[in-house]
Design a protein around this motif. Sequence first.
Motif, short mmCIF file in Angstrom:
data_model
loop_
_atom_site.label_atom_id
_atom_site.label_comp_id
_atom_site.label_asym_id
_atom_site.label_seq_id
_atom_site.Cartn_x
_atom_site.Cartn_y
_atom_site.Cartn_z
N ALA A 88 0.85 -1.18 0.00
CA ALA A 88 0.00 0.00 0.00
C ALA A 88 0.89 1.23 0.00
N ALA A 89 0.49 2.24 -0.77
CA ALA A 89 1.26 3.49 -0.82
C ALA A 89 0.82 4.46 0.25
N ALA A 90 -0.38 4.30 0.76
CA ALA A 90 -0.90 5.21 1.77
C ALA A 90 -1.96 4.49 2.60
N ARG A 91 -2.26 5.12 3.70
CA ARG A 91 -3.34 4.62 4.56
C ARG A 91 -4.12 5.80 5.07
N LEU A 92 -5.40 5.79 4.84
CA LEU A 92 -6.27 6.77 5.45
C LEU A 92 -6.56 6.36 6.89
N GLY A 93 -6.61 7.32 7.78
CA GLY A 93 -7.02 7.04 9.14
C GLY A 93 -6.06 6.18 9.92
N GLY A 94 -6.61 5.53 10.97
CA GLY A 94 -5.79 4.74 11.87
C GLY A 94 -4.93 5.64 12.76
N LEU A 95 -4.08 5.00 13.56
CA LEU A 95 -3.17 5.75 14.44
C LEU A 95 -1.85 6.01 13.72
N PRO A 96 -1.29 7.18 13.87
CA PRO A 96 -0.01 7.48 13.21
C PRO A 96 1.15 6.79 13.91
N LEU A 97 2.16 6.41 13.12
CA LEU A 97 3.41 5.88 13.67
C LEU A 97 4.39 7.05 13.78
N LEU A 98 4.59 7.51 15.00
CA LEU A 98 5.46 8.65 15.26
C LEU A 98 6.77 8.19 15.88
N PRO A 99 7.85 8.95 15.67
CA PRO A 99 9.13 8.58 16.30
C PRO A 99 8.97 8.44 17.82
N PRO B 220 0.76 15.99 17.18
CA PRO B 220 0.90 17.43 16.91
C PRO B 220 -0.19 18.25 17.60
N ALA B 221 0.21 19.43 18.03
CA ALA B 221 -0.75 20.35 18.63
C ALA B 221 -1.49 21.11 17.54
N GLY B 222 -2.66 21.59 17.85
CA GLY B 222 -3.41 22.41 16.92
C GLY B 222 -3.00 23.86 17.02
N PRO B 223 -3.73 24.76 16.36
CA PRO B 223 -3.45 26.20 16.49
C PRO B 223 -3.56 26.63 17.94
N PRO B 224 -2.94 27.72 18.32
CA PRO B 224 -3.01 28.19 19.71
C PRO B 224 -4.45 28.27 20.21
N GLY B 225 -4.70 27.57 21.29
CA GLY B 225 -6.04 27.56 21.86
C GLY B 225 -7.01 26.66 21.14
N GLY B 226 -6.55 25.95 20.11
CA GLY B 226 -7.43 25.11 19.33
C GLY B 226 -7.35 23.64 19.71
N VAL B 227 -8.18 22.83 19.04
CA VAL B 227 -8.23 21.39 19.27
C VAL B 227 -7.12 20.71 18.48
N PRO B 228 -6.48 19.66 19.04
CA PRO B 228 -5.47 18.92 18.25
C PRO B 228 -6.07 18.37 16.97
N PRO B 229 -5.26 18.24 15.92
CA PRO B 229 -5.78 17.79 14.63
C PRO B 229 -6.03 16.29 14.58
N VAL B 230 -6.75 15.87 13.57
CA VAL B 230 -7.04 14.47 13.29
C VAL B 230 -5.94 13.90 12.40
N HIS B 231 -5.55 12.65 12.64
CA HIS B 231 -4.63 11.99 11.70
C HIS B 231 -5.45 11.56 10.49
N LEU B 232 -5.21 12.21 9.37
CA LEU B 232 -6.00 11.92 8.17
C LEU B 232 -5.39 10.80 7.34
N ALA B 233 -4.06 10.84 7.11
CA ALA B 233 -3.44 9.86 6.21
C ALA B 233 -1.95 9.75 6.47
N SER B 234 -1.41 8.58 6.10
CA SER B 234 0.03 8.34 6.11
C SER B 234 0.44 7.92 4.70
N LEU B 235 1.51 8.53 4.18
CA LEU B 235 1.97 8.26 2.82
C LEU B 235 3.35 7.62 2.88
N ASP B 236 3.47 6.41 2.31
CA ASP B 236 4.75 5.69 2.25
C ASP B 236 5.47 6.10 0.97
#
Length: 277
Positions: free
Chosen positions: A54-65, A71-87
């Motif tokens: 697979a070249a990409a995956r929508l959704g799921g949990l991200p694999l972070l170092p 990642p944090a969202g904008p100042p005072g905002g809600v953290p973002p959604v993991h939309l996709a991972s691209l290999d």
Amino acid sequence: MDDGQAGERQMRALRETARRHLADEDARRWYALVRPVIRLVGEEEAGAGAGEPAAARLGGLPLLPRGAHWPAGPPGGVPPVHLASLDCAALPAGWLDVALPADGTLLFFAPGAEGAGGPADGPLVYVPAGTPCRAVGAPPGVAVLPAVRLFARRDASAPFPDHSCVREAFALDTWADPYDHPVHGQGFVDELGERVHRVEHRVGGYPVNAGAAGDGAVSGPGRVMLAQFTCGRPVPGAQGGAQAGGDGGGGVLVWTVRREDLARKSFGEAVLLRHRW
């Protein structure tokens, strides 16, 4: 027909479309704007074999170092959604005209609420190949989208006549009525729409919309479109988990990046643009 042949066939088809509707010089000028693109399609459309990665995956949990946080969202905002991972290593080598990394993973995060657009609005994280990673759980209140595998297919993309690069190539801003120019002819626009105006996930090329999101993607100094993902709702992950790529109304999320940043594998200044349909 293999994937490479399919991509070349689409390039030829766009050239023939221009020849059918435009004078020779106009056809050559417009075709010079055609760019390669990689479509990201589901298993059913891909007809993927058992050994195809697979070249990409929508959704799921991200694999972070290891040690990295969501990642944090904008100042005072809600953290973002993991939309996709691209290999990046699973993309067809040498097809695109943008210098994506040869390997490693790009993680796309999208806001769970409306924002103005900017680096903090849709964080893009690059994880070099070989980096020890772990799946990171979503912060409280942030939806985890269903995981869907996507496969890479070579294709071609082209700008619509209202795109800034077309206006520049044909000097349409100097015309009293630019819509009188043959590139705005109904037959040409209709056939072009059938071939390239698809709401889909893609890497490189032009975004699906040639107006609001399209101009911003390529008209800035040295900026190019990196990737586009479509969403079943305008704000992915909002209200408990809208599904990316679902049916019904939705929108297009487009990430753009400067070419020099792309060459340096620096994605901290990538910008998210949004267009609703």
